[in-house]
Design a protein around this motif. Sequence first.
Motif, PDB file in Angstrom:
ATOM      1  N   PHE A  73       0.817  -1.218   0.000  1.00  0.00           N
ATOM      2  CA  PHE A  73       0.000   0.000   0.000  1.00  0.00           C
ATOM      3  C   PHE A  73       0.851   1.269   0.000  1.00  0.00           C
ATOM      4  CE2 PHE A  73      -2.768  -3.268   1.789  1.00  0.00           C
ATOM      5  CZ  PHE A  73      -3.953  -3.035   1.117  1.00  0.00           C
ATOM      6  N   GLN A  74       2.163   1.121  -0.268  1.00  0.00           N
ATOM      7  CA  GLN A  74       3.072   2.256  -0.142  1.00  0.00           C
ATOM      8  C   GLN A  74       3.460   2.899  -1.470  1.00  0.00           C
ATOM      9  OE1 GLN A  74       3.742   3.370   3.053  1.00  0.00           O
ATOM     10  NE2 GLN A  74       2.146   1.809   3.301  1.00  0.00           N
ATOM     11  N   GLY A  75       2.824   2.505  -2.549  1.00  0.00           N
ATOM     12  CA  GLY A  75       3.136   3.098  -3.845  1.00  0.00           C
ATOM     13  C   GLY A  75       3.899   2.141  -4.745  1.00  0.00           C
TER      14      GLY A  75
ATOM     15  N   ASP B 294       2.637   6.760  -4.448  1.00  0.00           N
ATOM     16  CA  ASP B 294       1.970   7.537  -3.408  1.00  0.00           C
ATOM     17  C   ASP B 294       1.102   6.581  -2.590  1.00  0.00           C
ATOM     18  OD1 ASP B 294       1.084   9.620  -1.854  1.00  0.00           O
ATOM     19  OD2 ASP B 294       0.355  10.838  -3.522  1.00  0.00           O
ATOM     20  N   ASP B 295       0.343   7.113  -1.664  1.00  0.00           N
ATOM     21  CA  ASP B 295      -0.546   6.318  -0.832  1.00  0.00           C
ATOM     22  C   ASP B 295      -1.572   5.594  -1.700  1.00  0.00           C
ATOM     23  OD1 ASP B 295      -2.240   5.257   1.038  1.00  0.00           O
ATOM     24  OD2 ASP B 295      -2.895   7.165   1.868  1.00  0.00           O
TER      25      ASP B 295
ATOM     26  N   GLU C  62     -11.042   8.088  -3.061  1.00  0.00           N
ATOM     27  CA  GLU C  62     -11.682   9.241  -3.701  1.00  0.00           C
ATOM     28  C   GLU C  62     -12.770   8.791  -4.675  1.00  0.00           C
ATOM     29  OE1 GLU C  62      -8.522  11.457  -5.464  1.00  0.00           O
ATOM     30  OE2 GLU C  62      -8.004  12.492  -3.592  1.00  0.00           O
ATOM     31  N   ALA C  63     -12.627   7.558  -5.191  1.00  0.00           N
ATOM     32  CA  ALA C  63     -13.646   6.989  -6.079  1.00  0.00           C
ATOM     33  C   ALA C  63     -14.750   6.275  -5.299  1.00  0.00           C
ATOM     34  CB  ALA C  63     -12.998   6.022  -7.065  1.00  0.00           C
ATOM     35  N   GLY C  64     -14.651   6.277  -3.974  1.00  0.00           N
ATOM     36  CA  GLY C  64     -15.687   5.647  -3.146  1.00  0.00           C
ATOM     37  C   GLY C  64     -15.427   4.206  -2.800  1.00  0.00           C
TER      38      GLY C  64
ATOM     39  N   PHE D  45      -5.842  -1.264 -12.863  1.00  0.00           N
ATOM     40  CA  PHE D  45      -4.559  -0.592 -13.083  1.00  0.00           C
ATOM     41  C   PHE D  45      -3.728  -0.563 -11.806  1.00  0.00           C
ATOM     42  CE2 PHE D  45      -2.407   3.457 -12.219  1.00  0.00           C
ATOM     43  CZ  PHE D  45      -1.317   3.329 -13.089  1.00  0.00           C
ATOM     44  N   MET D  46      -4.364  -0.212 -10.689  1.00  0.00           N
ATOM     45  CA  MET D  46      -3.647  -0.106  -9.426  1.00  0.00           C
ATOM     46  C   MET D  46      -3.127  -1.466  -8.960  1.00  0.00           C
ATOM     47  SD  MET D  46      -3.628   3.129  -8.482  1.00  0.00           S
ATOM     48  CE  MET D  46      -3.468   3.208  -6.695  1.00  0.00           C
ATOM     49  N   GLU D  47      -3.954  -2.506  -9.076  1.00  0.00           N
ATOM     50  CA  GLU D  47      -3.517  -3.839  -8.664  1.00  0.00           C
ATOM     51  C   GLU D  47      -2.370  -4.343  -9.550  1.00  0.00           C
ATOM     52  OE1 GLU D  47      -3.951  -5.534  -6.148  1.00  0.00           O
ATOM     53  OE2 GLU D  47      -5.870  -5.024  -5.234  1.00  0.00           O
TER      54      GLU D  47
END
Length: 346
Positions: free
Chosen positions: A87-89, A95-96, A103-105, A133-135
Amino acid sequence: MKLVKFYALLVIFSIIASPISLLAQSKSGSLPQVKYEEFRLKNGLRVIMHVDRSVPIVAVNVWYHVGSKNEVPGRTGFAHLFEHMMFQGSKNYDDDYFKPLQEAGATINGSTNADRTNYFEVLPSNFLELALFMEADRMGGLLEAMTQEKLDNQRDVVKNERRQRYDNQPYGTAFEKISELMYPKDHPYSWTTIGSLKDLTAASMDDVKAFFRQYYVPNNATLVIAGDFDPAQAKKWVEKYFGPIPTGSEIPRPNPPQPKLDKEIRATYEDAVQLPRLYMVWHTVPLKHKDKPALDLLATILSFGRGSRLQSKLIYERQLSQDVFAAHSSREIAGLFQIVSTARPG
């Protein structure tokens, strides 16, 4: 922690030995089938998709087949430490990790046990691409954003978590002691997921990177997408973001002999608690063994609800205990059955 006197053992054994009434068989028919689609990418990533359009949300869940049993003595706690590091980028978003998804809920979290580590997001359907994308970015690019500062920070977080949840918690180190008693010293279940403070302190950047390169690879992971989404579009995004990640090397799987005790073990430990607690533990079977469902059912019969064997006898009739429960913990390569009871004051 003080163990209650021997008479309590006799009470519990007498209850277990008494006849157990059968549960009524359900007449509701077979369970509804869950429809899903499954495929694999060329790099070995297993993908499972289940469409459910009842509400406009989607869940993304990534499971890595690595847990504390994949660690070695002297390097415990790495699997759980990595849950925090994820979870550290990463390469394309240093970034976090929580920030853009919340922010997307989204609801976001992860968890680690002896056999696996998982990460998930539940969010509005129109943000599915963001979650994928994030995963994918942290699967393929975590090391490029890893720094000594991040490692030191999260190591301290995990060490504090150990102090809060285990070392400074009433009865908090009980299962750690039980694991050491029930398993040989080099068995993968002889240490707990949180790891030791000594091992966490000794973890170097090279150690941590080597652990990631071995286990955080697509051929050791399963991606699940469930909810309100278009399967064709989801496949394209999965290919786009996860497809370029290289396949890792073959994963070694611990497979020690089934543990067994040569004799009954009794141990007493002192702790800063007001009431003694008794733990009774037996070796059982691994997760996929045919006897697992029967042992799960036995735990329910013994301690679920006021009318269960242990609650009705120890809490209400004889008033020896203020709480009691039975549980069957069946894991990938071994299992334990436990009965735990805290004595009433006086």
